[in-house]
Motif scaffolding. Sequence first.
Motif, PDB file in Angstrom:
ATOM      1  N   ASP A 190       0.821  -1.215   0.000  1.00 59.12           N
ATOM      2  CA  ASP A 190       0.000   0.000   0.000  1.00 59.12           C
ATOM      3  C   ASP A 190       0.852   1.260   0.000  1.00 59.12           C
ATOM      4  OD1 ASP A 190      -2.485  -1.152  -0.129  1.00 59.12           O
ATOM      5  OD2 ASP A 190      -2.716  -1.333   2.047  1.00 59.12           O
ATOM      6  N   ARG A 191       2.078   1.171   0.535  1.00 58.59           N
ATOM      7  CA  ARG A 191       2.952   2.334   0.607  1.00 58.59           C
ATOM      8  C   ARG A 191       3.709   2.591  -0.684  1.00 58.59           C
ATOM      9  NH1 ARG A 191       4.511   4.505   5.540  1.00 58.59           N
ATOM     10  NH2 ARG A 191       6.508   5.042   4.574  1.00 58.59           N
ATOM     11  N   LEU A 192       3.597   1.688  -1.651  1.00 57.48           N
ATOM     12  CA  LEU A 192       4.302   1.889  -2.912  1.00 57.48           C
ATOM     13  C   LEU A 192       3.753   3.130  -3.618  1.00 57.48           C
ATOM     14  CD1 LEU A 192       4.556  -1.781  -4.231  1.00 57.48           C
ATOM     15  CD2 LEU A 192       6.405  -0.350  -3.377  1.00 57.48           C
ATOM     16  N   SER A 193       4.657   4.019  -3.985  1.00 57.07           N
ATOM     17  CA  SER A 193       4.271   5.273  -4.612  1.00 57.07           C
ATOM     18  C   SER A 193       4.160   5.096  -6.123  1.00 57.07           C
ATOM     19  CB  SER A 193       5.309   6.353  -4.277  1.00 57.07           C
ATOM     20  OG  SER A 193       5.112   7.500  -5.047  1.00 57.07           O
ATOM     21  N   GLY A 194       3.070   5.623  -6.687  1.00 59.77           N
ATOM     22  CA  GLY A 194       2.894   5.548  -8.133  1.00 59.77           C
ATOM     23  C   GLY A 194       3.995   6.231  -8.915  1.00 59.77           C
ATOM     24  N   PRO A 195       4.372   7.489  -8.575  1.00 57.59           N
ATOM     25  CA  PRO A 195       5.486   8.132  -9.288  1.00 57.59           C
ATOM     26  C   PRO A 195       6.801   7.373  -9.155  1.00 57.59           C
ATOM     27  CG  PRO A 195       4.193   9.771  -8.118  1.00 57.59           C
ATOM     28  CD  PRO A 195       3.664   8.439  -7.698  1.00 57.59           C
ATOM     29  N   ALA A 196       7.051   6.786  -7.965  1.00 60.15           N
ATOM     30  CA  ALA A 196       8.285   6.024  -7.790  1.00 60.15           C
ATOM     31  C   ALA A 196       8.277   4.759  -8.650  1.00 60.15           C
ATOM     32  CB  ALA A 196       8.474   5.651  -6.314  1.00 60.15           C
ATOM     33  N   LEU A 197       7.130   4.074  -8.709  1.00 63.30           N
ATOM     34  CA  LEU A 197       7.024   2.896  -9.572  1.00 63.30           C
ATOM     35  C   LEU A 197       7.220   3.266 -11.030  1.00 63.30           C
ATOM     36  CD1 LEU A 197       3.964   1.035  -7.995  1.00 63.30           C
ATOM     37  CD2 LEU A 197       6.339   0.278  -7.961  1.00 63.30           C
ATOM     38  N   LEU A 198       6.651   4.402 -11.438  1.00 66.74           N
ATOM     39  CA  LEU A 198       6.785   4.835 -12.826  1.00 66.74           C
ATOM     40  C   LEU A 198       8.235   5.201 -13.145  1.00 66.74           C
ATOM     41  CD1 LEU A 198       5.020   5.273 -15.308  1.00 66.74           C
ATOM     42  CD2 LEU A 198       4.737   7.657 -14.614  1.00 66.74           C
ATOM     43  N   GLU A 199       8.918   5.849 -12.193  1.00 70.10           N
ATOM     44  CA  GLU A 199      10.318   6.201 -12.413  1.00 70.10           C
ATOM     45  C   GLU A 199      11.175   4.945 -12.562  1.00 70.10           C
ATOM     46  OE1 GLU A 199      14.011   8.474 -10.123  1.00 70.10           O
ATOM     47  OE2 GLU A 199      12.085   8.179  -9.131  1.00 70.10           O
ATOM     48  N   GLN A 200      10.941   3.939 -11.702  1.00 62.71           N
ATOM     49  CA  GLN A 200      11.696   2.695 -11.822  1.00 62.71           C
ATOM     50  C   GLN A 200      11.438   2.010 -13.159  1.00 62.71           C
ATOM     51  OE1 GLN A 200      11.251   0.009  -8.548  1.00 62.71           O
ATOM     52  NE2 GLN A 200      12.026   1.460  -7.022  1.00 62.71           N
TER      53      GLN A 200
END
Length: 468
Positions: A205-215
């Motif tokens: 639940d803490r996974l950030s959408g922008p961080a996932l997209l950047e990865q």
Amino acid sequence: MNRSAGVLYRVYVTVLLLAVLTGPALYTVVVSLSSPPLVTLVGHEQFPSLVVACTGLLLVAALAVGRTRGPVPLSPFKIHLIAGGPQPRRVSLRSPFRSTLLLLLLVAAVLGAVPPAALVRAEVAGATTLVGGVLAGATVGILVAVAWLAGQALTPRTTTWAAALCLLITGGLALWWPGPLDLAGWGLLTAAALCLLVVVPPLRDRLSGPALLEQAHRWHTATTAGGAGDLAAAAATYRTRPRRPRPAGAVGDTTLLPVLFLRRDLIGALRTPIRSLVAGAALCLAILMGALSTTLPDQMALFVVGTSSLMGYMALGVWSDGFRHAVEAIAAPTLYGLSDHQLLSLHALLPVAVVLTVGTTAGLLAVLLGGQPLMAALTLGSALFCVVVRMFDAAKGPMPLILLTPAPTPMGDASAIPVALWQADALLLAALVPTTIGTAVLTLGSGIPLLAYIPATAAVLLAFRHRV
């Protein structure tokens, strides 16, 4: 039905790869570990303590890797489609993480069974030890998967504290560990690790959408560059980026240029604390491995020497970033009042100081643990040689297009060979030179072959001057 068929096909491919490719390699390792010196080492009552200490390093590495590539690998399109949907991420991202967890469990369980299998083959232990090894490997796999997800989900500061906590707990357990456990003990340990999976849904639940997209974008960029043969650009995509501004103390005023550059490079390295922590631990482990390799058969000892040298080369990356600045300054007008050689020498102070500090400490520890001072000197010399190889690699420019020229042979197109050699020249130097010198040291039983590092270093410096 199609989904079930896809799952069965993946299972079939995995079993086939394990049986055809991984099986013979693992059997070779088991046979090598069945020699009397290695059986004594693996069967020692303190061997589980060593495994616990290595597990702590694995957890720190998993936390660090999670910052750049986590266990929930999705393409940019799937991130928009799945992670950006109305479902909570603990539900929408459950399947990708479950696949990664099962893969880690399988790999860790197989690797955990290798040392007990050597003991069983040597008729030192029974089948219960083999089962205990599988359970121990599965426990490590679960812990690494959770740490990997935590590195992807937590903030950088929290990740740093989590890495320090992992080292503290595993270090304490390594010192306290009572010795070999029975099957019930390993079962309880695995059950405790399974209970740790309750933190996985909140972490998803803490996974950030922008961080996932950047990865996802960084992975796409790296794979594209790697597919085009530009491995340097692919690696640069995953170079850690500092999350905090450079402190004012980095730009200090002093009349001692060595102190000034040493302080600047050290502050620059510490701006990525996880990377620096992992690099220091890897360098220490590499020196220990090389210095303790004399307890192994000669062929296995040489393999360990080459592997430890490669680990040292990789660990020196965080301390050698100043070389890239020096190489860039060579191609520009003189702005610092220093010659090119002076600038390179000043930026070499930090990696040399780190090697001497960490390497000397690890070498003394290895001697206290039963290693030979000669092998400790060999691994320390290989680490210092890797500093020069790092300087040589920093001057590598874009790949010459002439290497892509087709080279027809009766065996097919051989143009990939010079491309691979050009890409891996620094790795080959870091592995082959120490291994060759180590062969001479083990054959002669003398430290005279260590002097070969001097002409090898001179040759690499000459090649460096040719590049710049």
